[in-house]
Design a protein around this motif. Structure first.
Motif, mmCIF file in Angstrom:
data_model
loop_
_atom_site.group_PDB
_atom_site.id
_atom_site.type_symbol
_atom_site.label_atom_id
_atom_site.label_comp_id
_atom_site.label_asym_id
_atom_site.label_seq_id
_atom_site.Cartn_x
_atom_site.Cartn_y
_atom_site.Cartn_z
ATOM 1 N N SER A 287 -29.313 16.722 -21.086
ATOM 2 C CA SER A 287 -29.070 18.419 -21.143
ATOM 3 C C SER A 287 -27.739 19.015 -22.237
ATOM 4 O O SER A 287 -28.362 19.917 -23.016
ATOM 5 C CB SER A 287 -28.747 18.232 -19.725
ATOM 6 O OG SER A 287 -30.346 18.090 -18.980
ATOM 7 N N THR A 288 -26.776 18.407 -22.051
ATOM 8 C CA THR A 288 -25.601 18.828 -22.696
ATOM 9 C C THR A 288 -24.943 18.313 -24.020
ATOM 10 O O THR A 288 -24.655 16.273 -23.884
ATOM 11 C CB THR A 288 -24.395 19.067 -21.617
ATOM 12 O OG1 THR A 288 -23.711 18.361 -21.023
ATOM 13 C CG2 THR A 288 -25.289 20.662 -20.995
ATOM 14 N N GLU A 289 -24.624 17.956 -24.545
ATOM 15 C CA GLU A 289 -23.606 17.141 -25.776
ATOM 16 C C GLU A 289 -22.306 16.428 -24.657
ATOM 17 O O GLU A 289 -22.081 15.467 -24.639
ATOM 18 C CB GLU A 289 -22.339 18.027 -26.528
ATOM 19 C CG GLU A 289 -21.471 17.202 -27.421
ATOM 20 C CD GLU A 289 -20.459 18.242 -27.993
ATOM 21 O OE1 GLU A 289 -19.563 18.040 -28.847
ATOM 22 O OE2 GLU A 289 -21.293 19.503 -28.011
ATOM 23 N N ALA A 290 -21.628 16.891 -23.478
ATOM 24 C CA ALA A 290 -20.405 16.543 -22.727
ATOM 25 C C ALA A 290 -21.485 15.398 -21.939
ATOM 26 O O ALA A 290 -20.779 13.825 -21.760
ATOM 27 C CB ALA A 290 -20.119 17.321 -21.793
ATOM 28 N N GLU A 291 -22.513 15.784 -22.017
ATOM 29 C CA GLU A 291 -23.345 14.751 -21.070
ATOM 30 C C GLU A 291 -23.724 13.095 -21.679
ATOM 31 O O GLU A 291 -23.637 12.475 -21.819
ATOM 32 C CB GLU A 291 -24.584 14.826 -20.389
ATOM 33 C CG GLU A 291 -25.872 14.340 -19.274
ATOM 34 C CD GLU A 291 -26.850 15.024 -18.645
ATOM 35 O OE1 GLU A 291 -27.017 14.011 -18.736
ATOM 36 O OE2 GLU A 291 -26.741 16.133 -18.686
ATOM 37 N N GLN A 293 -21.952 12.637 -24.582
ATOM 38 C CA GLN A 293 -21.098 11.451 -24.763
ATOM 39 C C GLN A 293 -20.256 10.636 -23.516
ATOM 40 O O GLN A 293 -20.401 9.889 -24.120
ATOM 41 C CB GLN A 293 -19.516 12.970 -25.202
ATOM 42 C CG GLN A 293 -18.731 12.615 -25.315
ATOM 43 C CD GLN A 293 -18.440 12.038 -27.060
ATOM 44 O OE1 GLN A 293 -18.461 12.868 -27.569
ATOM 45 N NE2 GLN A 293 -17.817 10.244 -27.316
ATOM 46 N N ILE A 322 -25.328 16.346 -32.878
ATOM 47 C CA ILE A 322 -24.599 16.885 -31.801
ATOM 48 C C ILE A 322 -25.689 18.169 -31.960
ATOM 49 O O ILE A 322 -25.949 19.411 -30.381
ATOM 50 C CB ILE A 322 -23.473 16.434 -31.433
ATOM 51 C CG1 ILE A 322 -23.038 17.530 -31.988
ATOM 52 C CG2 ILE A 322 -23.873 15.513 -30.510
ATOM 53 C CD1 ILE A 322 -21.353 17.580 -31.916
ATOM 54 N N PHE A 325 -28.492 19.989 -29.044
ATOM 55 C CA PHE A 325 -27.691 20.218 -27.935
ATOM 56 C C PHE A 325 -27.236 21.678 -28.074
ATOM 57 O O PHE A 325 -27.744 21.996 -26.633
ATOM 58 C CB PHE A 325 -26.867 18.898 -27.824
ATOM 59 C CG PHE A 325 -26.949 18.060 -27.420
ATOM 60 C CD1 PHE A 325 -27.705 16.897 -26.633
ATOM 61 C CD2 PHE A 325 -26.040 17.148 -28.557
ATOM 62 C CE1 PHE A 325 -27.695 15.624 -26.238
ATOM 63 C CE2 PHE A 325 -26.071 15.928 -28.018
ATOM 64 C CZ PHE A 325 -27.218 15.481 -27.236
ATOM 65 N N ALA A 326 -27.854 22.262 -29.053
ATOM 66 C CA ALA A 326 -27.235 23.940 -28.879
ATOM 67 C C ALA A 326 -28.221 24.605 -28.451
ATOM 68 O O ALA A 326 -28.884 26.067 -28.362
ATOM 69 C CB ALA A 326 -26.264 23.739 -29.595
ATOM 70 N N TYR A 327 -30.092 24.105 -28.768
ATOM 71 C CA TYR A 327 -30.938 24.341 -28.673
ATOM 72 C C TYR A 327 -31.596 24.543 -27.443
ATOM 73 O O TYR A 327 -30.925 22.968 -27.286
ATOM 74 C CB TYR A 327 -31.420 24.377 -30.272
ATOM 75 C CG TYR A 327 -31.035 24.330 -31.256
ATOM 76 C CD1 TYR A 327 -31.529 25.946 -32.071
ATOM 77 C CD2 TYR A 327 -30.185 23.301 -32.524
ATOM 78 C CE1 TYR A 327 -30.646 26.563 -32.460
ATOM 79 C CE2 TYR A 327 -30.208 23.538 -33.052
ATOM 80 C CZ TYR A 327 -30.316 24.787 -33.834
ATOM 81 O OH TYR A 327 -28.542 25.137 -35.004
ATOM 82 N N GLU A 329 -34.917 24.017 -25.287
ATOM 83 C CA GLU A 329 -35.864 22.287 -25.184
ATOM 84 C C GLU A 329 -37.570 22.922 -26.571
ATOM 85 O O GLU A 329 -37.492 21.681 -27.169
ATOM 86 C CB GLU A 329 -36.976 22.372 -23.988
ATOM 87 C CG GLU A 329 -37.399 20.939 -23.901
ATOM 88 C CD GLU A 329 -36.788 19.590 -24.210
ATOM 89 O OE1 GLU A 329 -37.314 19.007 -24.219
ATOM 90 O OE2 GLU A 329 -35.128 20.077 -24.079
ATOM 91 N N ARG A 332 -35.741 22.000 -29.797
ATOM 92 C CA ARG A 332 -35.036 20.721 -29.359
ATOM 93 C C ARG A 332 -36.610 20.176 -30.396
ATOM 94 O O ARG A 332 -36.615 18.552 -30.539
ATOM 95 C CB ARG A 332 -34.937 20.186 -28.641
ATOM 96 C CG ARG A 332 -33.289 20.499 -27.839
ATOM 97 C CD ARG A 332 -32.711 19.679 -27.528
ATOM 98 N NE ARG A 332 -31.119 20.293 -26.496
ATOM 99 C CZ ARG A 332 -30.945 19.354 -25.702
ATOM 100 N NH1 ARG A 332 -31.550 18.265 -25.210
ATOM 101 N NH2 ARG A 332 -30.145 20.095 -24.673
#
Length: 404
Positions: A287-291, A293, A322, A325-327, A329, A332
């Protein structure tokens, strides 16, 4: 114009089977011949200004001067036509023009067969079988070469000012060069315009790729009117991101995730591909960039002992992986893969597979263009969920997206 039933009955009174209608010496062929000749006689009368044998024609300075024969090629096969002429040689019939040797539509059939990947030999055989018409390789080349000017106009036509999404990729063709066959890359760009309709923006044929080539392509697009591209989806071709950003510094460059996965699985044994693919999916479906990573770190712990190049490749390209991930669904789903252009490339490969090589760059581009023209006829609807996607673009790029 209505045709009287009595006339049809007169024409069909000797009709016994389809050969009498459509055959080599059938009614349709004879009727076409007579109608064309009658029309040319009427054209000559109009040109001279008086009917045949009319005394008004005396001392007018011009008169009828017999006829000459010409054989036309068309759907009816070979059709011998008697063409009237005037004594001064000024008469230029319009229904069958001077130097014309084929009926209208015959050239279109040759171009259509060529565009579908049929070789010159295939086209010759088909026309002989279907219409009993022999055509030379030179004729086929002349007919198909008639599209070259059309290609040049298409390649230099003005483009839209804004393409929210652009896909860029290449396919390989074999071309003769200085007595040997070499591989060249046909680079293609597909833009999705503000209405969500796909459009091929151009074809560029080069032997080598690199930053200079892509800078040339992006510069050409800007010169043809493109002012902004929100997202450019690429497959990692060398020099591509830098070339895009040189001309369109605000454009977000997104690596094709499907290409990344496919390249990763090249290093994996068959029995473990399914599991590796599933673990990579956890990365790009995050769902996110952190996830994402976190999932990549877990992937590395699990697989680096066997396949260390996979996680290293993802980390090396992470800044290009990455952005999506800022967009939301809706966007995406559209930028997740360059399938739009890969599907196009697959269709082009089917078209050119019958050719061992092309004699020139021009011949390759000619066939690619004709094939693209056929494919683009089907692009009449927006990409899936475009309405939702463009609304998201309006929020994300409110300062770059026109209100109307």
């Amino acid at each position: 114009m209505a045709i009287r039933d009595e006339l049809l009955e007169e024409l069909l009174k000797e009709y016994k089977n389809p050969e009498d209608m459509f055959g080599k010496n059938g009614i349709i062929k004879e009727l076409t011949k007579r109608l064309v000749e009658k029309a040319m006689d009427a054209e000559l009368t109009h040109h001279l200004g008086y009917e045949k044998n009319n005394p008004d024609g005396k001392n007018t300075g011009n008169s009828r001067n017999g006829k000459y024969s010409k054989t036309l090629k068309g759907d009816l096969g070979k059709l011998p036509i008697n063409i009237p002429r005037d004594r001064n040689g000024e008469f230029d019939p319009q229904i069958i023009k001077k130097h014309q040797t084929r009926f209208d539509g015959f050239d279109d059939k040759i171009i259509s067969m060529y565009a579908r990947g049929m070789t010159t030999r295939d086209i010759q055989a088909h026309l002989q079988e279907m219409y009993g018409v022999e055509v030379s390789p030179d004729l086929i080349s002349t007919v198909t070469d008639s599209v070259i000017n059309e290609v040049k106009e298409w390649q230099s036509r003005p483009l839209e000012e804004i393409y929210p999404i652009m896909y860029l990729d290449a396919t390989t063709v074999k071309v003769r060069h200085e007595g040997r066959v070499i591989n060249k890359s046909a680079y293609l760009a597909i833009g999705i315009n503000l209405d969500g309709i796909k459009e091929v923006l151009g074809i560029w044929l080069e032997q080598t790729e690199g930053a200079k080539l892509w800078l040339k392509v992006m510069t050409e697009m800007r010169n043809r009117g493109v002012k902004d591209i929100f997202i450019a989806c690429i497959d990692g071709l060398k020099g591509f991101p830098e070339a895009i950003e040189a001309q369109f510094p605000k454009t977000e460059v997104q690596l094709c995730i499907v290409h990344m996965v496919r390249n990763s699985l090249r290093f994996v044994s068959w029995k473990e591909r399914k599991q590796v693919a599933a673990d990579l999916k956890a990365v790009y479906r995050a769902s996110t960039e952190a996830e994402a990573q976190q999932h990549l770190s877990e992937f590395a712990e699990k697989w680096d002992s066997k396949y260390p190049t996979i996680s290293k490749s993802w980390l090396a390209n992470w800044n290009r992986v990455i952005p999506f991930f800022a967009y939301p669904e809706e966007i995406r789903k559209i930028i997740y893969t360059t399938n739009a252009i890969e599907s196009l490339n697959n269709s082009l490969k089917k078209t050119i597979k019958n050719r061992a090589s092309f004699p020139t760059d021009e011949a390759a581009i000619k066939l690619l263009y004709l094939s693209l023209k056929n494919i683009m006829k089907k692009w009449t609807m927006p990409v899936r969920n475009w309405g939702m996607a463009i609304n998201q673009f309006a929020i994300l790029y409110d300062d770059r997206l026109p209100l109307s």
